[in-house]
Design a protein around this motif. Structure first.
Motif, PDB file in Angstrom:
ATOM      1  N   VAL A  14      47.423  14.904  73.134  1.00 43.83           N
ATOM      2  CA  VAL A  14      46.931  13.686  73.185  1.00 43.83           C
ATOM      3  C   VAL A  14      46.369  13.656  74.750  1.00 43.83           C
ATOM      4  O   VAL A  14      46.779  14.242  75.647  1.00 43.83           O
ATOM      5  CB  VAL A  14      48.042  12.596  73.354  1.00 43.83           C
ATOM      6  CG1 VAL A  14      47.631  11.178  73.464  1.00 43.83           C
ATOM      7  CG2 VAL A  14      48.663  12.674  71.878  1.00 43.83           C
ATOM      8  N   ASN A  15      45.174  12.902  74.782  1.00 46.43           N
ATOM      9  CA  ASN A  15      44.701  12.555  76.116  1.00 46.43           C
ATOM     10  C   ASN A  15      45.676  11.632  76.958  1.00 46.43           C
ATOM     11  O   ASN A  15      46.037  10.813  76.159  1.00 46.43           O
ATOM     12  CB  ASN A  15      43.250  11.664  75.977  1.00 46.43           C
ATOM     13  CG  ASN A  15      42.656  11.539  77.094  1.00 46.43           C
ATOM     14  OD1 ASN A  15      43.204  11.280  78.194  1.00 46.43           O
ATOM     15  ND2 ASN A  15      41.475  11.390  77.208  1.00 46.43           N
ATOM     16  N   LEU A  18      45.664   7.765  76.785  1.00 53.92           N
ATOM     17  CA  LEU A  18      45.936   6.842  75.797  1.00 53.92           C
ATOM     18  C   LEU A  18      47.248   6.514  75.871  1.00 53.92           C
ATOM     19  O   LEU A  18      47.787   5.275  75.241  1.00 53.92           O
ATOM     20  CB  LEU A  18      45.807   7.803  74.740  1.00 53.92           C
ATOM     21  CG  LEU A  18      45.882   7.301  73.229  1.00 53.92           C
ATOM     22  CD1 LEU A  18      44.735   6.235  72.998  1.00 53.92           C
ATOM     23  CD2 LEU A  18      45.655   8.286  71.998  1.00 53.92           C
ATOM     24  N   LEU A  56      50.305   5.925  68.583  1.00 55.59           N
ATOM     25  CA  LEU A  56      49.149   6.587  69.146  1.00 55.59           C
ATOM     26  C   LEU A  56      47.800   5.621  68.665  1.00 55.59           C
ATOM     27  O   LEU A  56      46.971   5.358  69.227  1.00 55.59           O
ATOM     28  CB  LEU A  56      48.795   7.909  68.891  1.00 55.59           C
ATOM     29  CG  LEU A  56      49.947   8.684  69.847  1.00 55.59           C
ATOM     30  CD1 LEU A  56      49.593  10.179  69.202  1.00 55.59           C
ATOM     31  CD2 LEU A  56      49.517   8.648  71.363  1.00 55.59           C
ATOM     32  N   LEU A  57      47.928   5.236  67.289  1.00 62.11           N
ATOM     33  CA  LEU A  57      46.839   4.641  66.780  1.00 62.11           C
ATOM     34  C   LEU A  57      46.696   3.169  67.334  1.00 62.11           C
ATOM     35  O   LEU A  57      45.781   2.672  67.800  1.00 62.11           O
ATOM     36  CB  LEU A  57      46.822   4.446  65.173  1.00 62.11           C
ATOM     37  CG  LEU A  57      46.121   3.576  64.368  1.00 62.11           C
ATOM     38  CD1 LEU A  57      44.657   4.183  64.410  1.00 62.11           C
ATOM     39  CD2 LEU A  57      46.598   3.557  62.907  1.00 62.11           C
ATOM     40  N   TRP A  58      47.915   2.644  67.527  1.00 62.60           N
ATOM     41  CA  TRP A  58      47.792   1.280  68.178  1.00 62.60           C
ATOM     42  C   TRP A  58      47.287   1.389  69.643  1.00 62.60           C
ATOM     43  O   TRP A  58      46.462   0.464  69.993  1.00 62.60           O
ATOM     44  CB  TRP A  58      49.427   0.970  68.207  1.00 62.60           C
ATOM     45  CG  TRP A  58      49.581  -0.511  68.680  1.00 62.60           C
ATOM     46  CD1 TRP A  58      49.299  -1.592  68.165  1.00 62.60           C
ATOM     47  CD2 TRP A  58      49.938  -0.759  70.049  1.00 62.60           C
ATOM     48  NE1 TRP A  58      49.502  -2.921  69.021  1.00 62.60           N
ATOM     49  CE2 TRP A  58      49.956  -2.355  70.239  1.00 62.60           C
ATOM     50  CE3 TRP A  58      50.019   0.126  71.172  1.00 62.60           C
ATOM     51  CZ2 TRP A  58      50.440  -2.960  71.294  1.00 62.60           C
ATOM     52  CZ3 TRP A  58      50.537  -0.441  72.299  1.00 62.60           C
ATOM     53  CH2 TRP A  58      50.508  -2.016  72.554  1.00 62.60           C
ATOM     54  N   ALA A  59      47.605   2.417  70.259  1.00 58.68           N
ATOM     55  CA  ALA A  59      47.222   2.786  71.868  1.00 58.68           C
ATOM     56  C   ALA A  59      46.077   2.670  71.777  1.00 58.68           C
ATOM     57  O   ALA A  59      45.325   2.397  72.687  1.00 58.68           O
ATOM     58  CB  ALA A  59      48.003   3.708  72.416  1.00 58.68           C
ATOM     59  N   GLU A  60      45.357   3.507  70.839  1.00 58.34           N
ATOM     60  CA  GLU A  60      43.939   3.758  70.751  1.00 58.34           C
ATOM     61  C   GLU A  60      43.121   2.579  70.562  1.00 58.34           C
ATOM     62  O   GLU A  60      42.226   2.247  71.464  1.00 58.34           O
ATOM     63  CB  GLU A  60      43.676   4.894  69.599  1.00 58.34           C
ATOM     64  CG  GLU A  60      42.027   5.312  69.500  1.00 58.34           C
ATOM     65  CD  GLU A  60      41.323   5.970  70.710  1.00 58.34           C
ATOM     66  OE1 GLU A  60      40.464   5.532  70.874  1.00 58.34           O
ATOM     67  OE2 GLU A  60      42.365   6.989  71.250  1.00 58.34           O
ATOM     68  N   TYR A  61      43.371   1.751  69.676  1.00 56.89           N
ATOM     69  CA  TYR A  61      42.917   0.436  69.570  1.00 56.89           C
ATOM     70  C   TYR A  61      42.956  -0.424  70.829  1.00 56.89           C
ATOM     71  O   TYR A  61      41.999  -1.117  71.165  1.00 56.89           O
ATOM     72  CB  TYR A  61      43.642  -0.411  68.417  1.00 56.89           C
ATOM     73  CG  TYR A  61      42.741  -1.820  68.142  1.00 56.89           C
ATOM     74  CD1 TYR A  61      41.571  -1.843  67.736  1.00 56.89           C
ATOM     75  CD2 TYR A  61      43.441  -2.916  68.683  1.00 56.89           C
ATOM     76  CE1 TYR A  61      41.019  -3.050  67.503  1.00 56.89           C
ATOM     77  CE2 TYR A  61      42.979  -4.085  68.510  1.00 56.89           C
ATOM     78  CZ  TYR A  61      41.686  -4.071  67.918  1.00 56.89           C
ATOM     79  OH  TYR A  61      41.054  -5.415  68.068  1.00 56.89           O
ATOM     80  N   LYS A  63      43.305   0.533  73.866  1.00 49.97           N
ATOM     81  CA  LYS A  63      42.911   1.124  75.120  1.00 49.97           C
ATOM     82  C   LYS A  63      41.791   0.356  76.026  1.00 49.97           C
ATOM     83  O   LYS A  63      40.842  -0.129  75.223  1.00 49.97           O
ATOM     84  CB  LYS A  63      42.267   2.621  74.853  1.00 49.97           C
ATOM     85  CG  LYS A  63      42.013   3.335  75.854  1.00 49.97           C
ATOM     86  CD  LYS A  63      41.644   5.133  75.582  1.00 49.97           C
ATOM     87  CE  LYS A  63      40.342   4.733  75.175  1.00 49.97           C
ATOM     88  NZ  LYS A  63      39.779   6.234  74.771  1.00 49.97           N
TER      89      LYS A  63
END
Length: 161
Positions: A14-15, A18, A56-61, A63
């Motif tokens: 993961v980046n 993120l 991670l999906l939640w965090a990506e949204y 960001k």
């Protein structure tokens, strides 16, 4: 980049940006990185890979999104305030089986992501007041009791996710 090792042994690359919302990962990175530019492994043995991927999906949204003011408040929060400041995306994200909301809440608590934790708590409080106790109690041993979750809010939400 950072590699996260989950409870079920999966390694997820993961980046690091993120995961800036996680206080746990921020602290682990502060002490764990040996040299700049190299990947390193953070052991996250308190979370399963499926839950981590959802977080991670939640965090990506989110960001680059500013954290709502109600997240930082201590003490009970008006449910209407949270409802009005919760995006349609978040409402849809939490429109899953209640067991999955429990898992997300447990994972966000483990990673210390208060925003997602409080969103899950709101959903669980609303759900606990609408569903039979027997159905709701199947997962309740994993996280704080619904009474503890209810102390986060002053009223019940007026709309289901």
């Amino acid at each position: 980049m950072v590699r996260l090792e989950t409870r079920d042994g999966r390694i997820i690359r993961v980046n690091l940006a993120l995961l800036e919302r996680s206080l746990v990962i921020s602290e682990m990175c502060r002490f764990g990185q040996d040299s700049e530019g190299e990947d390193f492994i953070l052991p996250l043995h308190g979370i399963h890979s499926g839950v981590l991927l959802k977080i991670l999906l939640w965090a990506e949204y989110h960001k680059g999104h500013e954290e709502p003011a109600w997240v930082a408040k201590d003490g009970p929060l008006p449910a209407e305030e949270i409802e009005l400041q919760t995006s349609d995306w978040d409402k849809e994200f939490l429109r899953v089986e209640i067991k999955n909301v429990y898992d997300l809440m447990e994972g966000s608590n483990y990673l210390d992501i208060r925003w997602l934790y409080k969103l899950c708590a709101q959903k669980l409080v609303f759900h606990s007041n609408r569903e039979p106790v027997a159905q709701f109690s199947k997962c309740s041993k994993k996280i704080p009791s619904s009474i503890e979750c209810q102390t986060v809010f002053t009223e019940q939400p007026f709309e289901e996710y």
